[in-house]
Design a protein around this motif. Sequence first.
Motif, mmCIF file in Angstrom:
data_model
loop_
_atom_site.group_PDB
_atom_site.id
_atom_site.type_symbol
_atom_site.label_atom_id
_atom_site.label_comp_id
_atom_site.label_asym_id
_atom_site.label_seq_id
_atom_site.Cartn_x
_atom_site.Cartn_y
_atom_site.Cartn_z
ATOM 1 N N VAL A 63 0.849 -1.202 0.000
ATOM 2 C CA VAL A 63 0.000 0.000 0.000
ATOM 3 C C VAL A 63 0.881 1.247 0.000
ATOM 4 O O VAL A 63 0.765 2.118 -0.870
ATOM 5 N N ALA A 64 1.795 1.331 0.968
ATOM 6 C CA ALA A 64 2.690 2.492 1.044
ATOM 7 C C ALA A 64 3.629 2.532 -0.162
ATOM 8 O O ALA A 64 3.951 3.613 -0.667
ATOM 9 N N ARG A 65 4.047 1.357 -0.628
ATOM 10 C CA ARG A 65 4.959 1.329 -1.785
ATOM 11 C C ARG A 65 4.285 1.937 -3.019
ATOM 12 O O ARG A 65 4.890 2.729 -3.744
ATOM 13 N N TYR A 66 3.038 1.573 -3.253
ATOM 14 C CA TYR A 66 2.294 2.175 -4.366
ATOM 15 C C TYR A 66 2.181 3.695 -4.187
ATOM 16 O O TYR A 66 2.417 4.475 -5.104
ATOM 17 N N LEU A 67 1.790 4.104 -2.982
ATOM 18 C CA LEU A 67 1.505 5.523 -2.734
ATOM 19 C C LEU A 67 2.761 6.391 -2.744
ATOM 20 O O LEU A 67 2.692 7.587 -3.025
ATOM 21 N N ASP A 68 3.906 5.784 -2.445
ATOM 22 C CA ASP A 68 5.165 6.541 -2.417
ATOM 23 C C ASP A 68 5.893 6.533 -3.768
ATOM 24 O O ASP A 68 6.911 7.212 -3.924
ATOM 25 N N ALA A 69 5.376 5.790 -4.719
ATOM 26 C CA ALA A 69 6.079 5.626 -6.003
ATOM 27 C C ALA A 69 6.350 6.974 -6.667
ATOM 28 O O ALA A 69 5.463 7.821 -6.774
ATOM 29 N N GLY A 70 7.599 7.161 -7.070
ATOM 30 C CA GLY A 70 7.972 8.356 -7.828
ATOM 31 C C GLY A 70 8.192 9.607 -7.003
ATOM 32 O O GLY A 70 8.446 10.677 -7.558
ATOM 33 N N LYS A 71 8.129 9.486 -5.692
ATOM 34 C CA LYS A 71 8.252 10.681 -4.849
ATOM 35 C C LYS A 71 9.650 10.759 -4.232
ATOM 36 O O LYS A 71 10.247 9.735 -3.895
ATOM 37 N N PRO A 72 10.166 11.970 -4.048
ATOM 38 C CA PRO A 72 11.502 12.115 -3.448
ATOM 39 C C PRO A 72 11.533 11.576 -2.018
ATOM 40 O O PRO A 72 10.563 11.708 -1.266
ATOM 41 N N LYS A 73 12.656 10.992 -1.669
ATOM 42 C CA LYS A 73 12.825 10.388 -0.340
ATOM 43 C C LYS A 73 12.559 11.405 0.774
ATOM 44 O O LYS A 73 11.906 11.104 1.774
ATOM 45 N N GLU A 74 13.044 12.639 0.589
ATOM 46 C CA GLU A 74 12.880 13.660 1.634
ATOM 47 C C GLU A 74 11.405 13.982 1.862
ATOM 48 O O GLU A 74 10.974 14.203 3.000
ATOM 49 N N LEU A 75 10.631 14.002 0.776
ATOM 50 C CA LEU A 75 9.207 14.314 0.895
ATOM 51 C C LEU A 75 8.463 13.169 1.582
ATOM 52 O O LEU A 75 7.575 13.400 2.416
ATOM 53 N N ILE A 76 8.836 11.946 1.250
ATOM 54 C CA ILE A 76 8.226 10.782 1.906
ATOM 55 C C ILE A 76 8.501 10.833 3.409
ATOM 56 O O ILE A 76 7.594 10.642 4.231
#
Length: 446
Positions: A63-76
């Motif tokens: 779930v989190a992997r899908y939602l975090d896809a393509g986002k910068p590490k700092e923003l996550i």
Amino acid sequence: MRNAFPKEGLFAEKDWLLSPDAFPIEKKILTDLEQLAHRLFVFQRACNQLYQLSIKGKQPEWVARYLDAGKPKELIEFSRRKEIRDDVPQVIRPDLILTDEGYIIAEIDSVPGGIGLTGWLNQIYSTFDSQIIGGADGMLDGFQSVLPNGGDIVVSQEAATYRPEMEWIAARLNQRHAVAGVGDSGSIRNFTPARISDPGYSWRVMPAENYEPQDGRAVYRFFELFDLPNIPGIENALRANAEGRITITPPIKPYLEEKMWFALFWMQPLREFWRRELGEKYFIKLQEVIPYSWLLDPTPLPQHAVIPRLEIHDWREAAKFSQKDRELLLKVSGFSPLGWGSRGIVLGSDLPHAEWEKRIEHALATFESSPTILQRFHKGRLFEHRYWDPDSDELKTMKGRVRLCPYYFVEGDQVKLRGALATIAPADKKFLHGMSEAILVPSNTQ
């Protein structure tokens, strides 16, 4: 009505058709819209909870992997800070497509435009129509609940189209509270950073690109999180938010702004989570209005498995669908300039077969960096509505389809419907959004 337009306008370089009539909504539908307010609040709260449980390993990690896809590490990492863990958007605006059966929710916008426009329309139409949903001041009351002690509405260049309407809101709120610097016309004069220490309330519209936060001063974010690389100056505001010196709403949570939530809502492995968090009644009610959606995940399926409701084993089989079977929308899920408005949406049945196949392949190839969803297309019902034709300078009637945008504000322990903007687009338009050929009006009760 034209004479009543604010001098600065409401949408930068945007026009629409004017009408003498609000869009009529039956009392039964209005009751349902009022009930939808709390359902969507509970849904968004459940989305936030599901993500939190996923990163803790108490719900599937994908779930989190899908939602975090393509986002910068700092923003996550920022979005996972415990200081903002329970924060959810305080303004909820679903895009409802009115159908023969009722309505479906095309999507939910966490950073919605139209707040000032709807507020202005409500004020104008309330002078001759006592049944306007939200009344003359509903939108202002709602927005004031978001920044009750004043604050900064921080608008990026990407969202500059909406700056005039936010300036109208700020001016009206300042005018209400007789803050120095607001004239009778509602325009803000001579606002300088020093004014935030003036006695009383003050709401300001500030450019995101060089925004400097002030401790204790609330911020309403009017920019998309994909735009952060173009707003380097916003770092100070994020740091102040992380340290608890300012509040920012909508919260810096890119995972909450994904269209894929509708696909996650329909996934069988998450069914019990949704039933538990939403309650059986809300779960069933939302199933009636959330269109069936799929994530275009290219991960191969086991040989015996099929994609639910499409009965295909591989997404590339969807590329072979006939035009009749392609009544499906491809939507960029979020965190992309294409995820805003209708820029990243295509309807399969409108495309030549080769182009549809190409779009499917592209969605699969870019899934890890920019997920795409597939969604059932629901055709809007036809309505007739009068409008003023600017060319002939006379009243005419349009046959069109309606996108209804109710504005819900989370006010304490209540979620209130404060206005509903109707966009009536010509019947031949598949995507219903603001355009020069569309009528934009507030809604009233019949």
